[in-house]
Design an enzyme around this catalytic site. Structure first.
Site, PDB file in Angstrom:
ATOM      1  N   THR A   1       1.030  -1.056   0.023  1.00  0.00           N
ATOM      2  CA  THR A   1      -0.072   0.074   0.052  1.00  0.00           C
ATOM      3  C   THR A   1       0.864   1.315   0.061  1.00  0.00           C
ATOM      4  O   THR A   1       1.623   1.514   1.027  1.00  0.00           O
ATOM      5  CB  THR A   1      -0.891  -0.121   1.191  1.00  0.00           C
ATOM      6  OG1 THR A   1      -1.749  -1.131   1.140  1.00  0.00           O
ATOM      7  CG2 THR A   1      -1.794   1.162   1.326  1.00  0.00           C
TER       8      THR A   1
ATOM      9  N   LYS B   1      -7.828   1.282  -2.528  1.00  0.00           N
ATOM     10  CA  LYS B   1      -7.209   0.961  -1.100  1.00  0.00           C
ATOM     11  C   LYS B   1      -7.107   2.104  -0.051  1.00  0.00           C
ATOM     12  O   LYS B   1      -7.408   1.869   1.029  1.00  0.00           O
ATOM     13  CB  LYS B   1      -5.708   0.611  -1.397  1.00  0.00           C
ATOM     14  CG  LYS B   1      -5.028   0.041  -0.082  1.00  0.00           C
ATOM     15  CD  LYS B   1      -5.889  -1.041   0.834  1.00  0.00           C
ATOM     16  CE  LYS B   1      -5.497  -1.559   2.153  1.00  0.00           C
ATOM     17  NZ  LYS B   1      -3.910  -2.192   2.093  1.00  0.00           N
TER      18      LYS B   1
ATOM     19  N   LYS C   1       0.760   4.618   8.507  1.00  0.00           N
ATOM     20  CA  LYS C   1       1.445   4.832   7.174  1.00  0.00           C
ATOM     21  C   LYS C   1       0.441   5.117   6.041  1.00  0.00           C
ATOM     22  O   LYS C   1       0.520   6.096   5.425  1.00  0.00           O
ATOM     23  CB  LYS C   1       2.203   3.823   6.949  1.00  0.00           C
ATOM     24  CG  LYS C   1       2.906   3.840   5.599  1.00  0.00           C
ATOM     25  CD  LYS C   1       2.227   3.143   4.474  1.00  0.00           C
ATOM     26  CE  LYS C   1       2.241   1.270   4.647  1.00  0.00           C
ATOM     27  NZ  LYS C   1       1.684   0.876   3.507  1.00  0.00           N
TER      28      LYS C   1
END
Length: 300
Positions: free
Chosen positions: A99, A174, A242
């Site tokens: 990701t 995502k 993150k």
């Protein structure tokens, strides 16, 4: 061509170690590389070959998958001196399942294309449970024809494989998923605090709410862990932060206010401040305990 894929898998963390094994179980030869060599020993036991670098992986495989932590890590293993692109042959396919930033994804894909390598971005959702069971949700950006060629490999890892659009679209979807995960997480810990403060049995609350309109993946899978005091990571606070950083950076670029996401990011920062960086994201319950002055999880 399905069985002609020789798969290289880079990144054997909580997710990658199970994903790579499921590919092998589906009948594909697998070569692995991990920055910490000791993590490759487990893969050798189930049948994987090993490589000394991402470059060597690419030299010996025609389908290379990366599953590492953050944008700089992806750039290093793909674009670095001994990275995938230094060894990949024209006609190979690169799938990044990490990701990372959609913009970085498009930049890396352009460099890959210059070398005759097709790239898909295919981040996943489903946590360690989905990785182990091969039931991940996989959101794919890139050429639809390339996706169809590699679909049998992806099907070894996931039950839902959706083509979301051009390169970068998988990462964008995502990001949407992580917004939902964060807000579902917050709703779950607030419900736990409310139930506990009111004196309601947490197991009974879960029994009802997981089946109702307020149910979610987080409630069904992480709720029971909270009730037992199990805060071990399926997906860690470190990586959720993150991901939320990427979301908020993209939102800033689009001048889009994401108030709830920003709140969750700040609350998880409090978890980090108390040493919970490597706990599961449901360790957010600790912040709720402090804010509400209520003991929710069983204490050792």
């Amino acid at each position: 061509m399905a069985k002609d894929w020789k798969v290289g898998f880079i990144g054997l963390g909580i997710m990658g170690r199970s994903m790579s094994r499921n590919i092998y179980r589906a009948g594909f030869p697998v070569t692995v590389w991990n920055r910490t060599p000791s993590k490759m020993e487990e893969a050798v036991k189930w049948g994987a070959l090993t490589a000394s670098s991402p470059k060597e992986v690419a030299q010996n495989c025609n389908l290379i998958i990366t599953m590492v932590g953050d944008t700089p890590d992806v750039r290093e293993v793909i674009e670095g001196e001994n990275g995938v692109l230094s060894g990949a042959r024209p006609g190979s396919v690169l799938i990044d399942m990490s990701t990372i930033s959609p913009d970085a994804t498009r930049e890396i894909a352009a460099r890959a294309a210059e070398r005759g390598v097709a790239m898909l971005d295919a981040p996943v959702s489903g946590g360690d449970i989905g990785a182990r069971n091969g039931t991940l949700s996989i959101m794919v950006g890139g050429d639809a024809e390339v996706l169809e060629k590699v679909r049998p490999v992806l099907e070894a890892m996931g039950k839902s494989i959706v083509h979301c659009g051009p390169v970068g679209a998988g990462q964008t979807v995502k990001a949407c998923n992580q917004i939902l995960c964060g807000l579902n997480l917050l709703g779950m810990v607030e419900a736990f605090a409310f139930a506990k403060k009111a004196g309601v049995d947490l197991e009974k609350m879960l029994q009802v709410t997981t089946q109702g309109a307020g149910g979610s993946w987080a409630l069904s899978n992480l709720g029971p862990r909270i009730a037992k005091g199990d805060l071990a990571p399926g997906f860690s606070v470190r990586f959720q932060q993150k991901d939320l950083r990427i979301v908020l950076q993209e939102a800033e670029r689009m001048e889009l206010p994401l108030l709830g996401t920003a709140v969750v990011q700040q609350l998880l920062r409090s978890v980090q401040a108390y040493g919970g960086n490597d706990d599961g994201t449901h360790a957010l319950i600790r912040v709720m305990e402090q804010l509400g002055n209520v003991s929710i999880t069983p204490k050792e």
